[in-house]
Design a protein around this motif. Structure first.
Motif, PDB file in Angstrom:
ATOM      1  N   UNK A  29       0.876  -1.184   0.000  1.00 55.03           N
ATOM      2  CA  UNK A  29       0.000   0.000   0.000  1.00 55.03           C
ATOM      3  C   UNK A  29       0.907   1.225   0.000  1.00 55.03           C
ATOM      4  N   UNK A  30       0.720   2.077  -0.965  1.00 55.80           N
ATOM      5  CA  UNK A  30       1.557   3.281  -1.118  1.00 55.80           C
ATOM      6  C   UNK A  30       3.035   2.930  -1.168  1.00 55.80           C
ATOM      7  N   UNK A  31       3.368   1.814  -1.830  1.00 57.93           N
ATOM      8  CA  UNK A  31       4.755   1.425  -2.004  1.00 57.93           C
ATOM      9  C   UNK A  31       5.410   0.797  -0.786  1.00 57.93           C
ATOM     10  N   UNK A  32       4.625   0.525   0.258  1.00 56.64           N
ATOM     11  CA  UNK A  32       5.176  -0.079   1.471  1.00 56.64           C
ATOM     12  C   UNK A  32       4.401  -1.336   1.829  1.00 56.64           C
ATOM     13  N   UNK A  33       5.057  -2.201   2.588  1.00 55.74           N
ATOM     14  CA  UNK A  33       4.414  -3.425   3.040  1.00 55.74           C
ATOM     15  C   UNK A  33       3.298  -3.095   4.016  1.00 55.74           C
ATOM     16  N   UNK A  34       2.068  -3.517   3.694  1.00 58.48           N
ATOM     17  CA  UNK A  34       0.922  -3.251   4.555  1.00 58.48           C
ATOM     18  C   UNK A  34       0.446  -4.514   5.274  1.00 58.48           C
ATOM     19  N   UNK A  35       0.714  -5.674   4.667  1.00 54.72           N
ATOM     20  CA  UNK A  35       0.234  -6.929   5.250  1.00 54.72           C
ATOM     21  C   UNK A  35       1.111  -8.066   4.753  1.00 54.72           C
ATOM     22  N   UNK A  36       1.351  -9.042   5.634  1.00 60.19           N
ATOM     23  CA  UNK A  36       2.164 -10.205   5.280  1.00 60.19           C
ATOM     24  C   UNK A  36       1.491 -11.453   5.829  1.00 60.19           C
ATOM     25  N   UNK A  37       1.391 -12.469   5.005  1.00 55.55           N
ATOM     26  CA  UNK A  37       0.845 -13.771   5.418  1.00 55.55           C
ATOM     27  C   UNK A  37       1.755 -14.851   4.872  1.00 55.55           C
ATOM     28  N   UNK A  38       1.790 -15.981   5.560  1.00 57.52           N
ATOM     29  CA  UNK A  38       2.511 -17.118   4.998  1.00 57.52           C
ATOM     30  C   UNK A  38       1.711 -18.392   5.234  1.00 57.52           C
ATOM     31  N   UNK A  39       1.875 -19.305   4.304  1.00 57.65           N
ATOM     32  CA  UNK A  39       1.197 -20.598   4.358  1.00 57.65           C
ATOM     33  C   UNK A  39       2.278 -21.655   4.196  1.00 57.65           C
ATOM     34  N   UNK A  40       2.299 -22.622   5.108  1.00 59.71           N
ATOM     35  CA  UNK A  40       3.303 -23.676   5.042  1.00 59.71           C
ATOM     36  C   UNK A  40       2.598 -25.030   5.039  1.00 59.71           C
ATOM     37  N   UNK A  41       2.905 -25.834   4.038  1.00 59.08           N
ATOM     38  CA  UNK A  41       2.412 -27.209   3.987  1.00 59.08           C
ATOM     39  C   UNK A  41       3.613 -28.099   4.330  1.00 59.08           C
ATOM     40  N   UNK A  42       3.552 -28.754   5.475  1.00 54.65           N
ATOM     41  CA  UNK A  42       4.678 -29.501   6.014  1.00 54.65           C
ATOM     42  C   UNK A  42       4.785 -30.908   5.427  1.00 54.65           C
ATOM     43  N   UNK A  43       6.023 -31.381   5.356  1.00 59.51           N
ATOM     44  CA  UNK A  43       6.334 -32.774   5.016  1.00 59.51           C
ATOM     45  C   UNK A  43       5.639 -33.247   3.734  1.00 59.51           C
ATOM     46  N   UNK A  44       5.883 -32.552   2.653  1.00 64.36           N
ATOM     47  CA  UNK A  44       5.218 -32.882   1.386  1.00 64.36           C
ATOM     48  C   UNK A  44       6.022 -33.845   0.517  1.00 64.36           C
ATOM     49  N   UNK A  45       7.139 -34.358   1.025  1.00 62.85           N
ATOM     50  CA  UNK A  45       7.992 -35.222   0.191  1.00 62.85           C
ATOM     51  C   UNK A  45       7.281 -36.496  -0.257  1.00 62.85           C
ATOM     52  N   UNK A  46       6.271 -36.957   0.476  1.00 63.89           N
ATOM     53  CA  UNK A  46       5.548 -38.178   0.109  1.00 63.89           C
ATOM     54  C   UNK A  46       4.182 -37.915  -0.521  1.00 63.89           C
ATOM     55  N   UNK A  47       3.838 -36.646  -0.726  1.00 63.93           N
ATOM     56  CA  UNK A  47       2.530 -36.294  -1.282  1.00 63.93           C
ATOM     57  C   UNK A  47       2.531 -36.575  -2.785  1.00 63.93           C
ATOM     58  N   UNK A  48       1.503 -37.244  -3.262  1.00 66.84           N
ATOM     59  CA  UNK A  48       1.354 -37.542  -4.689  1.00 66.84           C
ATOM     60  C   UNK A  48       0.284 -36.627  -5.281  1.00 66.84           C
ATOM     61  N   UNK A  49       0.600 -36.021  -6.395  1.00 68.29           N
ATOM     62  CA  UNK A  49      -0.353 -35.161  -7.083  1.00 68.29           C
ATOM     63  C   UNK A  49      -1.456 -36.016  -7.710  1.00 68.29           C
ATOM     64  N   UNK A  50      -2.662 -35.457  -7.807  1.00 66.79           N
ATOM     65  CA  UNK A  50      -3.780 -36.180  -8.427  1.00 66.79           C
ATOM     66  C   UNK A  50      -3.728 -36.132  -9.944  1.00 66.79           C
TER      67      UNK A  50
END
Length: 56
Positions: A29-50
């Motif tokens: 917003x106005x060239x500055x950081x106004x909001x920050x979010x993060x999403x972490x999906x843990x331990x995905x090494x064994x996840x298989x895509x559909x």
């Protein structure tokens, strides 16, 4: 479409060999950081895509 939001996707491999999928979301917003979010999906090494796409 919003032009004030930045998405950063990355793969994070930890020392114990676990792999996390991470998404950082930054809203500017106005060239500055106004909001920050993060999403972490843990331990995905064994996840298989559909479909034939990989997770990364």
């Amino acid at each position: 479409m919003r032009d004030d939001v930045v998405y950063v996707f990355f793969k994070c491999t930890l020392k114990n060999s676990h792999v996390n999928k991470v998404c950082d979301i930054h809203r500017l917003q106005d060239g500055q950081l106004a909001e920050y979010r993060d999403i972490v999906e843990h331990n995905v090494e064994d996840v298989q895509s559909r479909n034939s796409n990989s997770l990364f």
